[in-house]
Design a protein around this motif. Structure first.
Motif, PDB file in Angstrom:
ATOM      1  N   ILE A 178      -8.259  34.299  -4.508  1.00 33.68           N
ATOM      2  CA  ILE A 178      -9.489  33.501  -5.060  1.00 33.68           C
ATOM      3  C   ILE A 178     -10.619  34.163  -3.983  1.00 33.68           C
ATOM      4  O   ILE A 178     -11.871  33.773  -4.182  1.00 33.68           O
ATOM      5  CB  ILE A 178      -9.310  32.191  -4.541  1.00 33.68           C
TER       6      ILE A 178
ATOM      7  N   VAL B  18      -7.612  36.337   0.354  1.00 30.08           N
ATOM      8  CA  VAL B  18      -7.193  35.001   0.232  1.00 30.08           C
ATOM      9  C   VAL B  18      -6.674  34.459  -1.128  1.00 30.08           C
ATOM     10  O   VAL B  18      -7.101  34.904  -1.997  1.00 30.08           O
ATOM     11  CB  VAL B  18      -8.571  34.133   0.243  1.00 30.08           C
TER      12      VAL B  18
ATOM     13  N   ALA C   2      -4.795  27.453   0.961  1.00 27.75           N
ATOM     14  CA  ALA C   2      -5.327  28.726   0.890  1.00 27.75           C
ATOM     15  C   ALA C   2      -4.446  29.649   1.524  1.00 27.75           C
ATOM     16  O   ALA C   2      -3.998  29.108   2.928  1.00 27.75           O
ATOM     17  CB  ALA C   2      -6.692  28.835   1.344  1.00 27.75           C
TER      18      ALA C   2
ATOM     19  N   GLU D 135      -6.975  35.076  17.467  1.00 26.93           N
ATOM     20  CA  GLU D 135      -7.554  34.342  16.459  1.00 26.93           C
ATOM     21  C   GLU D 135      -6.674  33.200  15.774  1.00 26.93           C
ATOM     22  O   GLU D 135      -7.070  32.260  15.721  1.00 26.93           O
ATOM     23  CB  GLU D 135      -7.939  35.420  15.130  1.00 26.93           C
TER      24      GLU D 135
ATOM     25  N   LEU E 190      -4.293  27.798   5.080  1.00 25.37           N
ATOM     26  CA  LEU E 190      -5.362  27.053   5.511  1.00 25.37           C
ATOM     27  C   LEU E 190      -5.499  25.827   4.654  1.00 25.37           C
ATOM     28  O   LEU E 190      -5.265  26.187   3.412  1.00 25.37           O
ATOM     29  CB  LEU E 190      -6.514  27.691   5.659  1.00 25.37           C
TER      30      LEU E 190
HETATM   31  C1  LIG Z   1      -9.037  32.924   8.900  1.00 28.20           C
HETATM   32  C2  LIG Z   1     -10.051  33.565   8.079  1.00 28.20           C
HETATM   33  N1  LIG Z   1     -10.379  34.972   8.564  1.00 28.20           N
HETATM   34  N2  LIG Z   1      -9.813  35.696   9.365  1.00 28.20           N
HETATM   35  C3  LIG Z   1      -9.899  37.024   9.531  1.00 28.20           C
HETATM   36  N3  LIG Z   1     -11.051  37.562   8.736  1.00 28.20           N
HETATM   37  N4  LIG Z   1      -9.448  37.536  10.501  1.00 28.20           N
HETATM   38  C4  LIG Z   1     -10.691  33.440   6.946  1.00 28.20           C
HETATM   39  C5  LIG Z   1     -11.634  33.978   6.229  1.00 28.20           C
HETATM   40  C6  LIG Z   1     -12.088  33.739   5.119  1.00 28.20           C
HETATM   41  C7  LIG Z   1     -11.480  32.692   4.349  1.00 28.20           C
HETATM   42  N5  LIG Z   1     -11.757  32.166   3.113  1.00 28.20           N
HETATM   43  C8  LIG Z   1     -10.966  31.200   2.728  1.00 28.20           C
HETATM   44  C9  LIG Z   1     -10.928  30.392   1.705  1.00 28.20           C
HETATM   45  O1  LIG Z   1     -10.484  29.624   1.228  1.00 28.20           O
HETATM   46  N6  LIG Z   1     -11.943  31.199   0.685  1.00 28.20           N
HETATM   47  C10 LIG Z   1     -12.049  30.776  -0.639  1.00 28.20           C
HETATM   48  C11 LIG Z   1     -12.614  31.545  -1.577  1.00 28.20           C
HETATM   49  C12 LIG Z   1     -13.019  31.353  -2.840  1.00 28.20           C
HETATM   50  C13 LIG Z   1     -12.445  30.113  -3.301  1.00 28.20           C
HETATM   51  C14 LIG Z   1     -12.726  29.525  -4.639  1.00 28.20           C
HETATM   52  C15 LIG Z   1     -11.700  28.123  -4.292  1.00 28.20           C
HETATM   53  N7  LIG Z   1     -11.612  28.219  -3.071  1.00 28.20           N
HETATM   54  C16 LIG Z   1     -11.877  29.096  -2.488  1.00 28.20           C
HETATM   55  C17 LIG Z   1     -11.683  29.363  -1.264  1.00 28.20           C
HETATM   56  C18 LIG Z   1     -10.069  30.972   3.846  1.00 28.20           C
HETATM   57  C19 LIG Z   1     -10.437  31.853   5.044  1.00 28.20           C
HETATM   58  C20 LIG Z   1      -9.742  32.194   6.108  1.00 28.20           C
END
Ligand SMILES: C/C(=N\NC(=N)N)c1ccc2[nH]c(C(=O)Nc3ccc4cc[nH]c4c3)cc2c1
Length: 299
Positions: free
Chosen positions: A18, A26, A39, A62, A91
């Protein structure tokens, strides 16, 4: 995902991708026992060019931050696994995806919505700073929306660049009797400790970039300066047409956040006291058990 830990596959069913991040991706996953959506952020250790040592330390820091923080506008981890080459962080799923994509697709975000998101970002970063954590990578890609509605809770994520402020040797020195202390130790002390101001600057850029639809600092031949020169000289362009209809208070917050000198830049606390943010809000509460009050305040 052939090389998934067995206990991970037993507990979760992983489906489609996603979102794609810099260091990993993710995916949408379902917790088999509850059928709840979550997620899954996979962080590949080998994606870090540096030696595995530093990669592991930064990723482990982190994870430590992700598991320690507890605020309505900061992403929470629900589960965590690791193998020799990857970390698997589960998450809470933010249905609205990344603010970055919302901005990309849509024309200018209306000011009250921009204010609602910005207020939540300030509260999240205020919490981080009060807990000695500096995010250092605030950008629309790292702001997630809880729903497709404009009026929703946002959560900040990605603590890969974050820094935990430890008690420094300088702080300990300044606690002792300064009998033999050189003057520059005191003058240096004045500038040290402003590292958290970087987050205030980034939020200023997010405010312009996300809510007025263009970055304040960007490569433009007419300006004749590199982006880094524009930033170090605090030269940003206010395209008048884009700011039509935006309140003077909003412009004032931007001006005070995008100050080159961190000592005079607006702090997160001061931004929360700024007239633009000091207005009555209807608390944003989500239907059902997850109703969160991200904070109400009055004029
Ligand atoms: C913990 C983390 N990054 N950590 C590192 N890059 N080291 C991180 C970064 C970006 C993130 N994006 C999301 C997430 O839920 N993204 C997302 C993206 C597109 C859609 C569409 C529907 N729900 C979504 C959620 C969780 C997440 C966690």
């Amino acid at each position: 995902q052939s090389n998934l830990p067995k206990e991970l596959s037993e507990k979760y069913m992983i489906t489609k991708k996603i979102g794609v991040g810099v260091c990993g991706e993710v995916k949408l996953a379902f917790e088999r026992a509850t059928c709840k959506k979550v997620a899954l952020k996979t962080i590949n250790k080998k994606d870090f060019p540096a030696s595995v040592g530093t990669a592991t330390r930064s990723a482990e820091r982190e994870i430590q931050i992700l598991q320690k923080i507890d605020h309505p506008c900061l992403i929470k981890t629900k589960d965590f696994f690791q193998t020799d080459d990857s970390y698997y962080i589960f998450l809470e799923l933010m249905e609205g995806g990344e603010l970055f994509d919302r901005v990309k697709s849509k024309q200018q975000i209306k000011e009250p919505i921009a204010k609602l998101y910005f207020y939540q970002m300030l509260k999240a970063v205020e919490y981080l700073h009060n807990n000695g954590i500096i995010h250092r990578d605030l950008k629309p890609e790292n702001v997630l929306l809880s729903s497709h509605d404009d009026v929703c809770v946002i959560k900040i994520t990605d603590f890969n660049q974050s820094k935990i402020l430890e008690e420094s040797a300088l702080m300990r020195t300044l606690c002792g009797t300064p009998t033999y202390l050189a003057p520059e130790v005191f003058t240096d002390a004045v500038t040290v400790g402003y590292s958290r101001a970087v987050d205030a600057w980034s939020l200023g850029v997010v405010l312009v970039n996300t809510f007025i639809c263009y970055p304040p600092f960007y490569p433009d031949a007419r300006i004749g300066l590199s982006v880094s020169d524009q930033i170090t000289q605090g030269i940003y362009t206010f395209i008048p047409s884009k700011w039509d209809g935006i309140s003077d208070d909003a412009k004032d917050v931007v001006k005070k956040l995008l100050r080159v000198d961190p000592n005079v830049r607006l702090t997160i606390e001061e931004a929360l006291q700024h007239p633009w943010l000091m207005v009555r809000f209807i608390a944003v509460s989500l239907p059902g058990p997850s109703a969160i009050n991200v904070g109400t305040f009055t004029t």
